[in-house]
Scaffold this active site. Sequence first.
Site, short mmCIF file in Angstrom:
data_model
loop_
_atom_site.label_atom_id
_atom_site.label_comp_id
_atom_site.label_asym_id
_atom_site.label_seq_id
_atom_site.Cartn_x
_atom_site.Cartn_y
_atom_site.Cartn_z
N GLY A 103 56.52 87.88 56.50
CA GLY A 103 56.02 87.99 57.87
C GLY A 103 57.05 88.62 58.78
O GLY A 103 56.77 88.94 59.91
N CYS A 104 58.27 88.80 58.24
CA CYS A 104 59.27 89.42 59.11
C CYS A 104 59.81 90.62 58.38
O CYS A 104 60.88 90.56 57.80
CB CYS A 104 60.37 88.43 59.44
N VAL A 105 58.99 91.67 58.31
CA VAL A 105 59.43 92.86 57.58
C VAL A 105 59.87 93.94 58.55
O VAL A 105 59.20 94.16 59.53
CB VAL A 105 58.30 93.43 56.71
#
Lengths: 105, 410
Positions: A103-105
């Site tokens: 979710g944190c790319v």
Amino acid sequence: MPTRVIAGKTVEVDAEGFMVNPNEWNEAIAIELAKEEGIEELTPEHWKVINFCRQSAGATGKAPTLRTITAGTGISTKELFALFPKGPAKKVARIAGLGKPEGCV
Amino acid sequence: MKKIVILGAGTAGTIVANRFKRLLDFGRWEVTLVDPDPIHYYQPGFLFIPFRMYTPKDVIKPKRDFIDPPLRFIQSKVEEIDAEHRRVHLADGSVLPYDFLIIATGVDIYPEETPGMLDGEWGKTIHSFYTLPTSLALRDTLRSWKGGRLVVNVVDNPIKCPVAPLEFLMLADWYFHQQGMRDRVEIIYATPLSGAFTKPTASKLLGELLESKNIKVEPDFMIERVDPDARKIVSYDEREIEYDLLVTIPLNKGAEVIGKSGLGNELNLVPVDPHTLRAKAHPNIFVLGDASDAPASKAGATAHFSIDLFTEHFLDYVETGELPPYFDGHANCFIETGFGKGLMIDFNYTQEPLPGRYPLPGIGPLTLLQESEFNHWGKLMFHWMYWHILLRGMELPLPATMSMAGKWKV
Ligand SMILES: Cc1cc2nc3c(=O)[nH]c(=O)nc-3n(C[C@H](O)[C@H](O)[C@H](O)COP(=O)(O)OP(=O)(O)OC[C@H]3O[C@@H](n4cnc5c(N)ncnc54)[C@H](O)[C@@H]3O)c2cc1C
């Protein structure tokens, strides 16, 4: 993949110390990993979050995000930060033997 | 007649429509795009507006310039997707049935999700640059700003263009130098991540770059609220950071219609198989661009690579119902670093960004994770390619899956 011994059991971990195989996890491992994260005692509230995260990951194949945890447990973000200081989603994922949340790319 | 309906005519919707135009026999297929906004925005250009490097006319064009017959365009908002009956309801009252639905409604910013953000100081001491109006308001504030503490904050991830906050920080450093006031400005980056970026190698190298520019990083900062009167942001673990000027990347969420139609997760993103971009719950719905929950970078470049592969497999899929896992999450982004330079990163679902050369191994001319003037020109050139090549659905001479050639481990 490197391995390490946690609570007497040899498990696979990734470069950042997250367990690779959730099936190798047990409650003794959670207690030890929690200590490494600075959490001396796992209360029923902690377990509620850990169990929810394992269930959620079992269904979706990935560690839940903070928003999924608050929606699924009814525990507020503020309380989650008190239970698992700094980064609750990441911390609980590590303690619950799940991979690092995406979710944190 | 088989019907394809595309929701959203932004980057992904426009590219895929123009690909269909080449691919499909329009005697047998009908392709309809729906979007309420007649304007196409070049969103990467929003970054340059506060620093007066671009003007609004550099970033807007009529959508009609990119959508010609036989493609049909309906200017209206989608009110509901009825996946069970395979039709969508539009704000103008009409109902569109479909055989295949493409959701390309992107993500947008939701400042109202953070308490205090909209309470009186929005557009004054609290700004953003993720939309055209916010980037223009920030430009006007910067023009007369006397200096002080600038805090850039990302509310939560994922956000579109995850490198844009870093670029903003480095361009701000350059801009204040240019204005002869860098010594009167303190720059702080408060991020929910544990470092400058997500993946270890890039995080380390980008962290060092920020430090060399005297930009301080406050990691693991998950904002709970803004106190607009005391001018401070407060995290869930009760850290406080005071600011004179706050530039925020508010919560990014998918379109409301996704949630309303029961198709989304808690951020209104549609759950998909990350390797085919097909909706998990509906085999005839594909989600292209930012609107899905695929753990790929939300970037125009990612949309373009995935659409290359999607259109390659689409007709086979229609015939056989089979889809190979074609998409590897390939993304690459230019990162502006100020002073006429830039760097570039190239990565996918499993491979983190590494230093090296791109697209030709050993040669480049673009350098990965390393500053160069050429990368800066690359970014400016991308602007031209976006309007003239990408949106029109023409091929770029770049492979759509990532290659390890030309990269090295550090
Ligand atoms: C400041 C900034 C800098 C960026 N820099 C870069 C960069 O350097 N490189 C890069 O590759 N990417 C960059 N991006 C990201 C890039 O712009 C997006 O990833 C890309 O535009 C995504 O395309 P999309 O089609 O999914 O969404 P969008 O292009 O946002 O399009 C979504 C469309 O859906 C429409 N829509 C929404 N709701 C509805 C509805 N209910 N009914 C009908 N239509 C609807 C909207 O009107 C819009 O036209 C940047 C983004 C920003 C904000």
